[in-house]
Design an enzyme around this catalytic site. Structure first.
Site, PDB file in Angstrom:
ATOM      1  CG  ASP A  37      -1.177  -8.678 -13.100  1.00 28.31           C
ATOM      2  OD1 ASP A  37      -0.888  -9.335 -12.085  1.00 28.31           O
ATOM      3  OD2 ASP A  37      -2.016  -7.751 -13.111  1.00 28.31           O
ATOM      4  CB  THR A  63       7.908  -8.628  -0.423  1.00 26.84           C
ATOM      5  OG1 THR A  63       8.271  -7.529  -1.263  1.00 26.84           O
ATOM      6  CG2 THR A  63       7.961  -9.908  -1.222  1.00 26.84           C
ATOM      7  CG  ASP A 103      10.290 -16.232   8.664  1.00 26.82           C
ATOM      8  OD1 ASP A 103      10.088 -15.681   7.569  1.00 26.82           O
ATOM      9  OD2 ASP A 103      10.744 -15.610   9.650  1.00 26.82           O
ATOM     10  CE1 TYR A 126       5.199 -11.434   2.293  1.00 27.58           C
ATOM     11  CE2 TYR A 126       5.981 -12.243   4.425  1.00 27.58           C
ATOM     12  CZ  TYR A 126       6.128 -12.145   3.050  1.00 27.58           C
ATOM     13  OH  TYR A 126       7.210 -12.755   2.439  1.00 27.58           O
TER      14      TYR A 126
END
Ligand SMILES: NC(=O)c1ccc[n+]([C@@H]2O[C@H](COP(=O)([O-])OP(=O)(O)OC[C@H]3O[C@@H](n4cnc5c(N)ncnc54)[C@H](OP(=O)(O)O)[C@@H]3O)[C@@H](O)[C@H]2O)c1
Length: 297
Positions: A37, A63, A103, A126
């Site tokens: 982890d 993600t 990006d 994020y």
């Protein structure tokens, strides 16, 4: 024993691609995913001590861009704390680190491809946590390469191309947003660029640490991408029926998080540093579809 590469996040979309490429290249490596982890510093240090690691590649991350808006704490644990932990661990064992960023650190209000030193201004959780992760890495281990990429797709994960192939085989019509511009990136091409850093540096080339941008070449919208997926997929037999691909606006597509409307990344720095040519997005899509030929509609 020769110094090996520690690939973290080896079961994700990019991580799986990198595993296969590393295997093919013959470079010694070990891979881990959730079993070590990245939010647990002791687990990282303990694992690192048992290996002789010269490089760490980090593909592990949170993600789920939409979910992150309501799950900021977990997102930050992985993308900021986890990334920083890996950098600290890399420093403690004297390893270089290659980390993947995004990006989404930019707000998308630019009007020319973003360069590495352009001001960041993430517009969602994020992107914000990924930017914080970049800063933690640069602080904790200056011997790091951070590669920002965008619109990633590949054989080993859920992504836009797989979704389009599925929907185009199911529906008679689909609408795709036509007001977000960027460049798709095939995981194989990005993985090859990651390996190019390692090979060049190990061969003695002096490549400055810091941030680099990598995507495939091209400036398109998701709608343009979908049209080409349809064209090539139909030609190659991965789409077995007709489907009308129609443009729509982001406003028609309710999402929890705003996405950058312009996320072109300037790749001059990585091309000069590695002496590589970057494949055009259409060509990479063709290669991807060929390699994905066991896809079942
Ligand atoms: N996908 C894109 O379009 C895109 C665009 C730009 C940049 N990026 C960046 O590219 C990198 C790779 O993306 P990807 O799409 O390949 O990601 P991915 O498929 O989501 O893979 C991430 C991996 O990390 C693992 N992981 C999660 N929590 C962990 C933990 N605490 N410790 C260790 N491993 C953990 C995940 O396991 P579980 O699946 O079991 O949680 C998964 O195997 C990421 O840094 C991402 O931010 C992606």
């Amino acid at each position: 024993m020769a110094d090996s590469i520690w690939l973290i996040g080896n079961k994700g979309m990019l991580g799986t691609e990198l595993s296969l490429l590393l295997e093919k290249s013959g470079l010694p490596f070990v891979g881990t995913d959730c079993e070590i982890d990245i939010t647990d510093t002791a687990a990282l240090e303990q694992f690192a001590k048992k290996q002789s690691v010269g490089w760490i590649i980090n593909c592990a991350a949170y993600t789920a861009v939409d979910r992150a808006e309501e799950d900021a704490e977990n997102c930050r644990r992985l993308n900021t704390l986890g990334a920083g932990n890996i950098a600290t661990c890399a420093k403690s064992i004297g390893a270089r680190l290659i980390h993947i960023s995004t990006d989404y650190v930019f707000d998308g209000n630019g009007n020319r491809p973003y360069r590495e030193d352009d001001a960041t201004n993430p517009i969602g959780v994020y992107g914000l946590t990924k930017r914080e992760g970049e800063l933690a890495i640069l602080e904790n281990n200056p011997r790091s390469y951070i590669i920002r990429t965008a619109w990633l797709y590949g054989r080993h994960g859920n992504n836009f191309v797989h979704t389009m192939l599925r929907l185009m085989n199911e529906r008679d019509e689909i609408k795709v947003v036509n007001d977000q511009r960027g460049s798709p990136t095939w995981t194989f091409d990005l993985a090859s660029a990651v390996l190019a850093f390692i090979k060049n540096v190990d061969a003695g080339k002096d490549i400055p640490f810091g941030i680099y941008h990598y995507t495939n070449e091209g400036n398109i919208t998701w709608f343009d991408f979908a049209k080409e997926i349809f064209r090539q997929g139909r030609e190659g037999g991965q789409i077995v029926k007709d489907c009308a691909v129609k443009p729509c606006t982001s406003a028609e597509y309710p999402a929890k998080v705003k996405r950058p409307v312009y996320s072109m990344l300037d790749k001059s720095k990585i091309k000069a540093a590695l002496g590589i040519e970057v494949p055009a997005w259409e060509k990479s899509l063709t290669e991807f579809l060929k390699s994905n030929d066991d896809f079942k509609p």
